[in-house]
Write a protein that holds these residues in place. Structure first.
Motif, PDB file in Angstrom:
ATOM      1  N   GLY A 113      14.912 -17.624  12.321  1.00  0.00           N
ATOM      2  CA  GLY A 113      14.400 -18.893  11.820  1.00  0.00           C
ATOM      3  C   GLY A 113      13.096 -18.769  11.048  1.00  0.00           C
ATOM      4  N   ALA A 114      12.714 -17.551  10.691  1.00  0.00           N
ATOM      5  CA  ALA A 114      11.448 -17.322   9.985  1.00  0.00           C
ATOM      6  C   ALA A 114      11.670 -17.212   8.476  1.00  0.00           C
ATOM      7  N   LYS A 115      10.583 -17.299   7.730  1.00  0.00           N
ATOM      8  CA  LYS A 115      10.612 -17.102   6.277  1.00  0.00           C
ATOM      9  C   LYS A 115      10.269 -15.628   6.016  1.00  0.00           C
ATOM     10  N   TRP A 116      11.169 -14.938   5.336  1.00  0.00           N
ATOM     11  CA  TRP A 116      11.033 -13.502   5.085  1.00  0.00           C
ATOM     12  C   TRP A 116      10.941 -13.226   3.599  1.00  0.00           C
ATOM     13  N   TYR A 117      10.400 -12.069   3.271  1.00  0.00           N
ATOM     14  CA  TYR A 117      10.303 -11.595   1.889  1.00  0.00           C
ATOM     15  C   TYR A 117      11.015 -10.258   1.795  1.00  0.00           C
ATOM     16  N   ASP A 118      11.815 -10.091   0.742  1.00  0.00           N
ATOM     17  CA  ASP A 118      12.503  -8.830   0.488  1.00  0.00           C
ATOM     18  C   ASP A 118      11.560  -7.871  -0.212  1.00  0.00           C
ATOM     19  N   MET A 119      11.513  -6.645   0.269  1.00  0.00           N
ATOM     20  CA  MET A 119      10.693  -5.615  -0.358  1.00  0.00           C
ATOM     21  C   MET A 119      11.497  -4.321  -0.437  1.00  0.00           C
ATOM     22  N   TYR A 120      11.151  -3.490  -1.406  1.00  0.00           N
ATOM     23  CA  TYR A 120      11.810  -2.189  -1.541  1.00  0.00           C
ATOM     24  C   TYR A 120      10.824  -1.191  -2.123  1.00  0.00           C
ATOM     25  N   ILE A 121      11.107   0.079  -1.888  1.00  0.00           N
ATOM     26  CA  ILE A 121      10.368   1.165  -2.523  1.00  0.00           C
ATOM     27  C   ILE A 121      11.386   2.112  -3.132  1.00  0.00           C
ATOM     28  N   ASP A 122      11.174   2.463  -4.415  1.00  0.00           N
ATOM     29  CA  ASP A 122      12.024   3.442  -5.093  1.00  0.00           C
ATOM     30  C   ASP A 122      11.593   4.839  -4.665  1.00  0.00           C
ATOM     31  N   LEU A 123      12.564   5.670  -4.349  1.00  0.00           N
ATOM     32  CA  LEU A 123      12.257   7.032  -3.898  1.00  0.00           C
ATOM     33  C   LEU A 123      12.516   8.075  -4.971  1.00  0.00           C
ATOM     34  N   GLN A 147       0.817  -1.223   0.000  1.00  0.00           N
ATOM     35  CA  GLN A 147       0.000   0.000   0.000  1.00  0.00           C
ATOM     36  C   GLN A 147       0.849   1.271   0.000  1.00  0.00           C
ATOM     37  N   PHE A 148       2.106   1.169   0.469  1.00  0.00           N
ATOM     38  CA  PHE A 148       3.011   2.314   0.484  1.00  0.00           C
ATOM     39  C   PHE A 148       3.808   2.421  -0.815  1.00  0.00           C
ATOM     40  N   GLY A 149       3.711   1.394  -1.657  1.00  0.00           N
ATOM     41  CA  GLY A 149       4.471   1.378  -2.900  1.00  0.00           C
ATOM     42  C   GLY A 149       5.631   0.401  -2.905  1.00  0.00           C
ATOM     43  N   TYR A 150       5.780  -0.366  -1.827  1.00  0.00           N
ATOM     44  CA  TYR A 150       6.852  -1.368  -1.782  1.00  0.00           C
ATOM     45  C   TYR A 150       6.585  -2.466  -2.806  1.00  0.00           C
ATOM     46  N   VAL A 151       7.667  -2.960  -3.386  1.00  0.00           N
ATOM     47  CA  VAL A 151       7.613  -4.039  -4.377  1.00  0.00           C
ATOM     48  C   VAL A 151       8.163  -5.308  -3.722  1.00  0.00           C
ATOM     49  N   ASN A 152       7.444  -6.400  -3.865  1.00  0.00           N
ATOM     50  CA  ASN A 152       7.866  -7.684  -3.312  1.00  0.00           C
ATOM     51  C   ASN A 152       8.850  -8.341  -4.271  1.00  0.00           C
ATOM     52  N   GLU A 153      10.048  -8.633  -3.795  1.00  0.00           N
ATOM     53  CA  GLU A 153      11.064  -9.304  -4.614  1.00  0.00           C
ATOM     54  C   GLU A 153      11.084 -10.815  -4.389  1.00  0.00           C
ATOM     55  N   GLY A 154      10.191 -11.308  -3.566  1.00  0.00           N
ATOM     56  CA  GLY A 154      10.129 -12.743  -3.311  1.00  0.00           C
ATOM     57  C   GLY A 154      10.840 -13.121  -2.021  1.00  0.00           C
ATOM     58  N   VAL A 155      11.007 -14.420  -1.851  1.00  0.00           N
ATOM     59  CA  VAL A 155      11.587 -14.952  -0.619  1.00  0.00           C
ATOM     60  C   VAL A 155      13.016 -14.440  -0.439  1.00  0.00           C
ATOM     61  N   SER A 156      13.275 -13.956   0.767  1.00  0.00           N
ATOM     62  CA  SER A 156      14.587 -13.419   1.120  1.00  0.00           C
ATOM     63  C   SER A 156      15.552 -14.537   1.480  1.00  0.00           C
ATOM     64  N   GLN A 157      16.824 -14.237   1.378  1.00  0.00           N
ATOM     65  CA  GLN A 157      17.847 -15.171   1.858  1.00  0.00           C
ATOM     66  C   GLN A 157      17.996 -15.070   3.375  1.00  0.00           C
ATOM     67  N   SER A 158      17.313 -14.125   3.981  1.00  0.00           N
ATOM     68  CA  SER A 158      17.395 -13.936   5.421  1.00  0.00           C
ATOM     69  C   SER A 158      16.925 -15.184   6.164  1.00  0.00           C
TER      70      SER A 158
END
Length: 164
Positions: free
Chosen positions: A153-163, A138-149
């Motif tokens: 021990g959790a499953k994370w997703y990488d997201m970013y917003i271009d400024l 809703q803020f404009g972040y784009v989901n890049e898929g599953v993170s390597q993080s």
């Protein structure tokens, strides 16, 4: 009528910030008091407190980097922080459970994004769990898929917003 005040963190906020973190995250994922102390001393201009009637109810905090993804080490230490980094990373967006679902997290996020723009950053990066992807979109972040993080021990997703 109560109004929300957003300000930069102060060293005296350490205990309350730590309390809120423990209330918001499982123990394996919650930042330690020492980690917050490090973040406050190294990059207070990337750490914002939400106050309602002079009570700290939440916060958002991060660091700066030239990298395009958040490395797990960043959650533990500010050694990866680069003050002049082109991107800001978000370590956490916390609102005490008593104050959740009232729009305070949204105000904190919008403030963080605005400050990132003012400081000339290119992107804001974050990782989140799957159920929060839509919230950040809703803020404009784009989901890049599953993170390597592997943080906590959790499953994370990488997201970013271009400024830019």
């Amino acid at each position: 009528m109560s109004s929300l005040k957003i300000r930069n963190v102060l060293p005296s906020d350490l205990d309350r910030v730590t309390e809120i973190e423990v209330a918001c995250f499982p123990a394996a994922e919650a930042a330690s008091k020492d980690a917050f102390k490090d973040r406050i001393s190294v990059f207070p201009k990337g750490f914002f407190i939400a106050e309602l009637d002079n009570e700290i109810i939440g916060f958002i905090n991060g660091g700066a980097t030239d990298k395009s993804h958040i490395e797990d080490e960043f959650f533990k230490t500010m050694k990866l922080h680069k003050d002049s980094g082109e991107n800001l990373v978000i370590f956490g967006l916390d609102v005490h459970p008593k104050y959740q679902r009232k729009g305070f997290a949204k105000k904190l996020m919008l403030h963080f994004i605005e400050e990132a723009k003012k400081s000339g950053r290119k992107k804001v990066l974050l990782t989140c769990k799957e159920h929060l992807i839509g919230y950040y979109e809703q803020f404009g972040y784009v989901n890049e898929g599953v993170s390597q993080s592997e943080h906590g021990g959790a499953k994370w997703y990488d997201m970013y917003i271009d400024l830019l």
